[in-house]
Design a protein around this motif. Structure first.
Motif, mmCIF file in Angstrom:
data_model
loop_
_atom_site.group_PDB
_atom_site.id
_atom_site.type_symbol
_atom_site.label_atom_id
_atom_site.label_comp_id
_atom_site.label_asym_id
_atom_site.label_seq_id
_atom_site.Cartn_x
_atom_site.Cartn_y
_atom_site.Cartn_z
ATOM 1 N N GLY A 11 115.370 51.091 43.203
ATOM 2 C CA GLY A 11 114.934 52.002 44.261
ATOM 3 C C GLY A 11 113.868 52.982 43.810
ATOM 4 N N GLY A 13 110.844 52.468 43.366
ATOM 5 C CA GLY A 13 109.577 52.216 44.062
ATOM 6 C C GLY A 13 108.694 51.215 43.338
ATOM 7 N N LYS A 14 109.268 50.441 42.432
ATOM 8 C CA LYS A 14 108.483 49.493 41.636
ATOM 9 C C LYS A 14 107.837 48.431 42.533
ATOM 10 C CE LYS A 14 112.164 48.267 39.235
ATOM 11 N NZ LYS A 14 113.236 49.074 39.843
ATOM 12 N N GLY A 15 108.652 47.829 43.395
ATOM 13 C CA GLY A 15 108.138 46.769 44.270
ATOM 14 C C GLY A 15 107.084 47.293 45.234
ATOM 15 N N THR A 16 107.331 48.474 45.790
ATOM 16 C CA THR A 16 106.384 49.087 46.737
ATOM 17 C C THR A 16 105.022 49.277 46.072
ATOM 18 O OG1 THR A 16 108.166 50.271 47.866
ATOM 19 C CG2 THR A 16 105.947 51.201 48.095
ATOM 20 N N THR A 32 110.939 39.628 38.473
ATOM 21 C CA THR A 32 112.039 38.707 38.144
ATOM 22 C C THR A 32 113.106 38.760 39.240
ATOM 23 O OG1 THR A 32 112.715 40.444 36.591
ATOM 24 C CG2 THR A 32 111.846 38.413 35.660
ATOM 25 N N ARG A 37 115.871 35.730 43.332
ATOM 26 C CA ARG A 37 116.292 35.550 44.741
ATOM 27 C C ARG A 37 115.850 34.179 45.246
ATOM 28 N NH1 ARG A 37 116.178 41.035 44.520
ATOM 29 N NH2 ARG A 37 113.923 41.236 44.590
ATOM 30 N N GLN A 58 125.032 43.172 38.409
ATOM 31 C CA GLN A 58 124.885 43.036 36.953
ATOM 32 C C GLN A 58 123.587 42.315 36.602
ATOM 33 O OE1 GLN A 58 128.557 40.977 36.341
ATOM 34 N NE2 GLN A 58 129.647 42.859 35.804
ATOM 35 N N GLY A 85 110.447 44.934 37.132
ATOM 36 C CA GLY A 85 111.854 44.575 36.884
ATOM 37 C C GLY A 85 112.035 43.719 35.646
ATOM 38 N N ARG A 88 114.061 44.109 31.007
ATOM 39 C CA ARG A 88 115.180 44.988 31.313
ATOM 40 C C ARG A 88 116.099 45.149 30.115
ATOM 41 N NH1 ARG A 88 115.137 44.058 37.280
ATOM 42 N NH2 ARG A 88 116.613 45.500 38.146
ATOM 43 N N GLN A 92 114.364 41.015 25.975
ATOM 44 C CA GLN A 92 113.325 40.638 26.947
ATOM 45 C C GLN A 92 111.979 41.274 26.577
ATOM 46 O OE1 GLN A 92 114.472 41.282 31.091
ATOM 47 N NE2 GLN A 92 116.515 40.452 30.742
ATOM 48 N N ARG A 127 116.718 50.286 52.917
ATOM 49 C CA ARG A 127 115.612 49.352 52.676
ATOM 50 C C ARG A 127 115.775 48.035 53.431
ATOM 51 N NH1 ARG A 127 114.338 47.449 46.753
ATOM 52 N NH2 ARG A 127 116.586 47.189 46.732
ATOM 53 N N TYR A 137 110.083 47.878 53.492
ATOM 54 C CA TYR A 137 110.183 48.938 54.515
ATOM 55 C C TYR A 137 111.421 49.792 54.276
ATOM 56 C CZ TYR A 137 106.755 46.055 56.906
ATOM 57 O OH TYR A 137 105.626 45.346 57.209
ATOM 58 N N ARG A 161 119.068 43.139 51.530
ATOM 59 C CA ARG A 161 119.599 42.452 50.359
ATOM 60 C C ARG A 161 121.106 42.644 50.236
ATOM 61 N NH1 ARG A 161 115.473 44.210 45.649
ATOM 62 N NH2 ARG A 161 117.445 44.391 44.523
ATOM 63 N N ARG A 172 124.461 48.662 39.395
ATOM 64 C CA ARG A 172 123.053 48.470 39.002
ATOM 65 C C ARG A 172 122.562 49.662 38.174
ATOM 66 N NH1 ARG A 172 120.641 47.212 44.789
ATOM 67 N NH2 ARG A 172 118.616 47.194 43.749
ATOM 68 N N ALA A 200 107.689 61.574 44.404
ATOM 69 C CA ALA A 200 106.560 62.048 45.221
ATOM 70 C C ALA A 200 106.324 61.074 46.375
ATOM 71 C CB ALA A 200 105.311 62.121 44.346
HETATM 72 P P1 AP5 Z 1 111.343 49.585 46.248
HETATM 73 O O1 AP5 Z 1 109.873 49.642 46.045
HETATM 74 O O2 AP5 Z 1 111.895 48.372 46.927
HETATM 75 O O3 AP5 Z 1 112.118 49.910 44.894
HETATM 76 P P2 AP5 Z 1 112.298 49.046 43.574
HETATM 77 O O4 AP5 Z 1 112.146 49.960 42.409
HETATM 78 O O5 AP5 Z 1 111.438 47.817 43.607
HETATM 79 O O6 AP5 Z 1 113.843 48.698 43.729
HETATM 80 P P3 AP5 Z 1 114.651 47.367 43.533
HETATM 81 O O7 AP5 Z 1 115.998 47.602 44.146
HETATM 82 O O8 AP5 Z 1 113.900 46.160 44.020
HETATM 83 O O9 AP5 Z 1 114.769 47.329 41.995
HETATM 84 P P4 AP5 Z 1 115.783 46.586 41.189
HETATM 85 O O10 AP5 Z 1 115.189 46.744 39.852
HETATM 86 O O11 AP5 Z 1 117.190 47.006 41.317
HETATM 87 O O12 AP5 Z 1 115.775 45.115 41.854
HETATM 88 P P5 AP5 Z 1 115.236 43.717 41.362
HETATM 89 O O13 AP5 Z 1 114.872 42.935 42.552
HETATM 90 O O14 AP5 Z 1 114.261 43.866 40.262
HETATM 91 O O15 AP5 Z 1 111.753 50.896 47.075
HETATM 92 C C1 AP5 Z 1 113.086 51.110 47.514
HETATM 93 C C2 AP5 Z 1 113.069 51.768 48.922
HETATM 94 O O16 AP5 Z 1 112.531 53.081 48.796
HETATM 95 C C3 AP5 Z 1 112.183 51.023 49.944
HETATM 96 O O17 AP5 Z 1 112.803 51.027 51.202
HETATM 97 C C4 AP5 Z 1 110.857 51.837 49.957
HETATM 98 O O18 AP5 Z 1 110.240 51.785 51.238
HETATM 99 C C5 AP5 Z 1 111.339 53.242 49.603
HETATM 100 N N1 AP5 Z 1 110.369 53.973 48.792
HETATM 101 C C6 AP5 Z 1 109.627 53.476 47.753
HETATM 102 N N2 AP5 Z 1 108.835 54.450 47.239
HETATM 103 C C7 AP5 Z 1 109.101 55.573 47.944
HETATM 104 C C8 AP5 Z 1 108.605 56.923 47.866
HETATM 105 N N3 AP5 Z 1 107.700 57.300 46.932
HETATM 106 N N4 AP5 Z 1 109.094 57.834 48.759
HETATM 107 C C9 AP5 Z 1 110.041 57.455 49.696
HETATM 108 N N5 AP5 Z 1 110.548 56.216 49.814
HETATM 109 C C10 AP5 Z 1 110.087 55.273 48.938
HETATM 110 O O19 AP5 Z 1 116.562 43.104 40.682
HETATM 111 C C11 AP5 Z 1 117.679 42.720 41.466
HETATM 112 C C12 AP5 Z 1 118.732 42.060 40.574
HETATM 113 O O20 AP5 Z 1 118.169 40.867 39.968
HETATM 114 C C13 AP5 Z 1 119.230 42.881 39.378
HETATM 115 O O21 AP5 Z 1 120.280 43.758 39.745
HETATM 116 C C14 AP5 Z 1 119.691 41.767 38.423
HETATM 117 O O22 AP5 Z 1 120.928 41.214 38.832
HETATM 118 C C15 AP5 Z 1 118.630 40.704 38.622
HETATM 119 N N6 AP5 Z 1 117.471 40.859 37.708
HETATM 120 C C16 AP5 Z 1 116.170 41.105 38.068
HETATM 121 N N7 AP5 Z 1 115.375 41.167 36.995
HETATM 122 C C17 AP5 Z 1 116.185 40.960 35.911
HETATM 123 C C18 AP5 Z 1 115.941 40.943 34.504
HETATM 124 N N8 AP5 Z 1 114.710 41.159 34.010
HETATM 125 N N9 AP5 Z 1 117.000 40.716 33.699
HETATM 126 C C19 AP5 Z 1 118.234 40.487 34.181
HETATM 127 N N10 AP5 Z 1 118.544 40.502 35.509
HETATM 128 C C20 AP5 Z 1 117.516 40.748 36.365
#
Ligand code: AP5
Length: 216
Positions: A11, A13-16, A32, A37, A58, A85, A88, A92, A127, A137, A161, A172, A200
């Protein structure tokens, strides 16, 4: 051209920000989470196991995620890669260094997105994303202009999700602090770490990242 890592808890904001960098700088996002997914819908035994682990919040094994990244890193990207992501864990991070070295490349910056845990529950539970183009979004802070329709591509396939629940978020976050946050010190010691305020407004975060990239 710059290769960067966006580092931060769920959360942050990495993906955004990665999507914005793809649009503005022609960089290539390697998430990743997105790759996993996709893998979970493959109908294979591996996909089923990955789904179970992700839904609990996890981390998937290093072997699987390193394999996924290795498949994508067969050639460079003109604008550079955004690792979202990944890495981690320390294994890695070592694997990424070797994979980039094999291509004659390195990392230009590791951007830590600093946020307050309290803000993350609201961000994660509000989200939703576009299943067609991946646009991100939020119910309160970034709704679509027309309800049920993606602003970017017009798709009606808007999804939430399975791991975006308060319970899974707790796991997480624990995984992040135990296994991923040591990377902050690791990259600081290598002189690659830069931090931005992830709390910010989105545009301000983008400006801070742009300044870092302009210097890289
Ligand atoms: P968003 O940009 O979606 O946040 P994010 O940092 O990308 O959050 P994620 O939940 O995608 O990160 P994650 O690391 O948990 O998930 P991942 O898919 O990598 O923003 C979040 C929300 O906030 C949105 O609604 C956005 O609009 C809002 N927002 C953004 N910026 C804002 C701002 N400045 N102000 C206000 N609102 C804002 O991983 C998922 C799972 O996959 C993991 O749990 C794990 O099981 C697995 N996985 C993935 N990568 C690995 C790896 N390398 N090793 C092992 N397992 C892994």
């Amino acid at each position: 051209m710059a290769n960067i890592i966006l580092l931060g808890p769920p959360g942050a904001g990495k993906g955004t920000q990665a999507k914005r960098l793809e649009e503005t700088r022609g960089m290539v996002q390697l998430s990743t989470g997105d790759m996993l997914r996709e893998a979970r819908t493959s109908g294979t035994e591996m996909g089923r196991k990955v789904a179970e682990v992700m839904d609990r919040g996890q981390l998937v094994t290093d072997e699987i995620v390193i394999g996924l990244i290795e498949e994508k890193l067969t050639r460079g990207a003109a604008g550079g890669f955004i690792f979202d992501g990944f890495p981690r864990t320390l294994p890695q991070a070592d694997a990424l260094q070797s994979l980039l070295a094999r291509m004659g490349q390195g990392l230009d910056a590791v951007i830590e997105m600093r946020v307050d845990d309290a803000a993350l529950v609201a961000r994660i539970t509000g989200r939703f994303t576009c299943g067609a183009c991946g646009a991100v979004y939020h119910d309160a802070t970034k709704p679509t202009a027309v309800e049920g329709t993606c602003d970017a591509c017009g798709s009606h396939d808007l999804r939430r999700r399975a791991d975006d629940t308060e319970d899974a978020l707790k796991t997480r976050l624990m995984e992040y602090y135990k296994k991923t946050s040591p990377l902050i010190g690791y990259y600081w010691a290598k002189g690659k770490l830069v931090s931005v305020d992830g709390l910010a407004e989105m545009d301000h975060v983008s400006e801070a990242i742009a300044k870092i990239l302009d210097k890289a």
